[in-house]
Design an enzyme around this catalytic site. Structure first.
Site, mmCIF file in Angstrom:
data_model
loop_
_atom_site.group_PDB
_atom_site.id
_atom_site.type_symbol
_atom_site.label_atom_id
_atom_site.label_comp_id
_atom_site.label_asym_id
_atom_site.label_seq_id
_atom_site.Cartn_x
_atom_site.Cartn_y
_atom_site.Cartn_z
ATOM 1 N N GLU A 18 -3.740 -36.569 72.966
ATOM 2 C CA GLU A 18 -2.556 -35.764 72.254
ATOM 3 C C GLU A 18 -3.292 -34.675 71.426
ATOM 4 O OE1 GLU A 18 0.819 -38.102 70.299
ATOM 5 O OE2 GLU A 18 -0.201 -36.929 68.504
ATOM 6 N N TYR A 50 5.477 -32.260 69.258
ATOM 7 C CA TYR A 50 6.746 -31.528 68.912
ATOM 8 C C TYR A 50 6.909 -31.510 67.462
ATOM 9 C CZ TYR A 50 10.891 -28.458 68.995
ATOM 10 O OH TYR A 50 11.641 -27.355 68.430
ATOM 11 N N HIS A 94 6.359 -33.504 74.052
ATOM 12 C CA HIS A 94 6.972 -34.613 73.320
ATOM 13 C C HIS A 94 8.200 -33.680 72.988
ATOM 14 C CE1 HIS A 94 3.477 -36.977 71.442
ATOM 15 N NE2 HIS A 94 3.289 -36.785 72.886
ATOM 16 N N ASP A 126 11.328 -37.825 63.066
ATOM 17 C CA ASP A 126 11.568 -38.496 61.600
ATOM 18 C C ASP A 126 12.560 -37.655 60.973
ATOM 19 O OD1 ASP A 126 10.027 -40.764 61.563
ATOM 20 O OD2 ASP A 126 8.237 -39.420 61.592
ATOM 21 N N HIS A 185 8.480 -50.521 63.828
ATOM 22 C CA HIS A 185 8.953 -49.426 63.123
ATOM 23 C C HIS A 185 9.482 -49.483 61.798
ATOM 24 C CE1 HIS A 185 11.591 -45.904 62.566
ATOM 25 N NE2 HIS A 185 10.567 -45.171 63.454
ATOM 26 N N LYS A 201 15.107 -49.010 75.606
ATOM 27 C CA LYS A 201 14.794 -47.837 76.256
ATOM 28 C C LYS A 201 14.257 -47.661 77.419
ATOM 29 C CE LYS A 201 12.319 -46.795 72.037
ATOM 30 N NZ LYS A 201 11.489 -45.988 71.144
HETATM 31 P P1 FAD Z 1 13.786 -44.779 68.169
HETATM 32 O O1 FAD Z 1 13.503 -45.527 69.415
HETATM 33 O O2 FAD Z 1 15.247 -44.043 68.319
HETATM 34 O O3 FAD Z 1 13.700 -45.603 67.099
HETATM 35 C C1 FAD Z 1 13.827 -45.323 65.604
HETATM 36 C C2 FAD Z 1 14.519 -46.628 64.881
HETATM 37 O O4 FAD Z 1 15.705 -47.041 65.132
HETATM 38 C C3 FAD Z 1 13.638 -47.716 65.080
HETATM 39 O O5 FAD Z 1 13.750 -48.549 63.861
HETATM 40 C C4 FAD Z 1 14.598 -48.564 66.057
HETATM 41 O O6 FAD Z 1 14.436 -49.953 65.898
HETATM 42 C C5 FAD Z 1 15.768 -48.004 65.707
HETATM 43 N N1 FAD Z 1 16.827 -48.086 66.955
HETATM 44 C C6 FAD Z 1 16.556 -47.589 68.028
HETATM 45 N N2 FAD Z 1 17.676 -47.481 68.705
HETATM 46 C C7 FAD Z 1 18.725 -47.965 68.208
HETATM 47 C C8 FAD Z 1 19.937 -48.151 68.313
HETATM 48 N N3 FAD Z 1 20.734 -47.725 69.503
HETATM 49 N N4 FAD Z 1 20.862 -48.593 67.086
HETATM 50 C C9 FAD Z 1 20.320 -48.996 66.037
HETATM 51 N N5 FAD Z 1 18.815 -48.687 65.742
HETATM 52 C C10 FAD Z 1 18.192 -48.431 66.811
HETATM 53 N N6 FAD Z 1 7.453 -37.390 65.789
HETATM 54 C C11 FAD Z 1 7.753 -36.039 66.041
HETATM 55 O O7 FAD Z 1 8.449 -35.469 65.295
HETATM 56 N N7 FAD Z 1 6.945 -35.309 67.085
HETATM 57 C C12 FAD Z 1 6.181 -36.110 67.938
HETATM 58 O O8 FAD Z 1 5.715 -35.354 68.830
HETATM 59 C C13 FAD Z 1 5.976 -37.476 67.839
HETATM 60 N N8 FAD Z 1 5.155 -38.051 68.715
HETATM 61 C C14 FAD Z 1 5.182 -39.217 68.690
HETATM 62 C C15 FAD Z 1 4.348 -39.967 69.729
HETATM 63 C C16 FAD Z 1 4.257 -41.468 69.475
HETATM 64 C C17 FAD Z 1 3.249 -42.071 70.694
HETATM 65 C C18 FAD Z 1 4.785 -42.179 68.613
HETATM 66 C C19 FAD Z 1 4.491 -43.686 68.524
HETATM 67 C C20 FAD Z 1 5.473 -41.447 67.361
HETATM 68 C C21 FAD Z 1 5.698 -40.306 67.486
HETATM 69 N N9 FAD Z 1 6.616 -39.400 66.672
HETATM 70 C C22 FAD Z 1 6.819 -38.061 66.785
HETATM 71 C C23 FAD Z 1 7.192 -40.201 65.519
HETATM 72 C C24 FAD Z 1 8.525 -40.783 65.774
HETATM 73 O O9 FAD Z 1 9.340 -39.645 66.110
HETATM 74 C C25 FAD Z 1 9.023 -41.631 64.689
HETATM 75 O O10 FAD Z 1 8.144 -42.595 64.694
HETATM 76 C C26 FAD Z 1 10.609 -41.848 64.749
HETATM 77 O O11 FAD Z 1 10.737 -42.352 63.474
HETATM 78 C C27 FAD Z 1 11.092 -42.976 65.659
HETATM 79 O O12 FAD Z 1 10.826 -42.502 66.847
HETATM 80 P P2 FAD Z 1 11.280 -43.087 68.160
HETATM 81 O O13 FAD Z 1 11.473 -42.566 69.185
HETATM 82 O O14 FAD Z 1 10.535 -44.630 68.220
HETATM 83 O O15 FAD Z 1 12.789 -43.640 67.801
#
Ligand code: FAD
Length: 319
Positions: A18, A50, A94, A126, A185, A201
């Protein structure tokens, strides 16, 4: 080609990494400089992160504060297109929910499809620094699953506001990856509900998972077991980031909500020499990767964070 096809086609562990867009003002050549040293390991795909806008407040006449949006690392889509064009290597942009309405997401998807990009890592993003918790845009996606669903709809030829379905998309649909957290998380109250959301997901259309970085393989092995026990069958790609500075002993746990094992932290603590810290990080990474390969992981995904030297040394020892 899609990430899932790379995985299915290969009999051995793949190498991927990455990169992050450079700070604005720099040219695409700074990206090439971080990719070139890793080409000899034949990366199957390159992810490009991103970075959403940040907000600053400027004092205006009369004393009121104006909220201004500032982008520091633009260019994810353009960088992906440039990499495909120059190296003929697949890219994984991303895409995040934060800062995007669904209409803007659709526009980004149309651009990606037009450019011949087959993959997307779908993330929530985030909270911005000025917000306590994540707030979606008005008419934006709230969770990564909502973004996954929007991509799947577009893959099926269904746009947001068009009554008629078009033929499904010309690239045969994006292959969608999502994030997983071997140490949970940080916002989720417990592991079970985090896994429930991860499973949702996958059921919505994600074809593979990439993990948050970790330093203790037992946490990854346990995570894979928990996923399999809860019915998540897709490949789970481990994310590896070699520690390269002493400062990271504090910053990595703070930003990524992960633990650094005692043995690794002690070894780094004992030295004042940053060169030695780098060597310790590389050696730890090599041992981690050897064990992961033995376990049969489909791919090892390295977080370069713009610096390829340590990743190059680890890849040289294992691929
Ligand atoms: P989600 O899957 O939406 O989960 C977020 C939180 O909400 C979790 O606690 C989950 O358990 C909970 N949740 C999920 N669905 C629901 C629901 N339906 N109802 C209630 N709670 C729910 N960030 C960036 O800004 N840019 C990047 O390029 C980037 N790249 C990343 C690459 C990787 C491999 C990883 C692991 C993280 C990356 N991140 C990036 C960080 C990421 O955006 C954060 O960790 C963010 O806080 C969570 O993203 P997620 O996609 O896991 O969210």
């Amino acid at each position: 080609m899609k990430v899932i096809e790379h995985i299915k086609k290969s009999k051995s562990t793949l190498f991927s990494f990455e990169i992050l867009p450079p700070l604005k003002g720099k040219s695409i050549h700074s990206i090439y400089e971080s990719i070139d040293p890793l080409l000899e390991f034949n990366p199957s795909f390159i992810n490009v992160t991103y970075h959403r806008e940040e907000y600053i407040y400027k004092k205006r006449e009369g004393g009121y504060l104006e909220k201004i949006s500032v982008r520091k690392r633009p260019g994810t889509v353009g960088i992906c297109a440039a990499i495909i064009n120059k190296y003929k290597i697949d890219t994984v942009p991303h895409l995040i929910c934060g800062g995007f309405s669904k209409e803007e997401t659709e526009n980004a998807l149309i651009d990606l499809q037009f450019l011949g990009i087959d993959n997307i890592l779908a993330l929530r993003g985030d909270a911005v620094k000025t917000e306590v918790s994540f707030i979606p845009e008005p008419n934006g996606n709230e969770h990564a699953i909502d973004l996954v669903k929007q991509i799947v709809q577009l893959n099926d030829g269904k746009y947001l506001y068009e009554e008629e379905m078009t033929n499904s998309t010309s690239n045969g649909g994006f292959c969608i990856g999502v994030a997983g957290y071997p140490e949970k998380h940080f916002e989720c109250p417990n592991f079970a509900s985090d896994l429930k959301h991860l499973k949702a997901k996958v059921e919505a259309g994600a074809e593979y998972i990439v993990t948050q970085l970790f330093y203790d393989n037992e946490k990854y092995f346990n995570y894979v077991k928990l996923c399999r026990d809860s019915g998540i069958k897709v490949p789970i790609i481990p994310g590896i980031k070699p520690i390269s500075t002493q400062k990271q002993l504090q910053s990595l746990p703070k930003f990524f909500h992960i633990e650094v094992p005692e043995q690794l932290a002690d070894a780094i603590d004992k030295t004042d020499d940053e060169k030695k810290v780098k060597e310790i990080g590389i050696e730890w990474g090599i041992q981690q990767c050897k064990e992961l390969i033995k376990f049969g992981v489909p791919c090892i995904h390295f977080y370069t964070m713009g610096k390829s030297e340590s990743v190059r040394k680890i890849a040289g020892a294992i691929f």
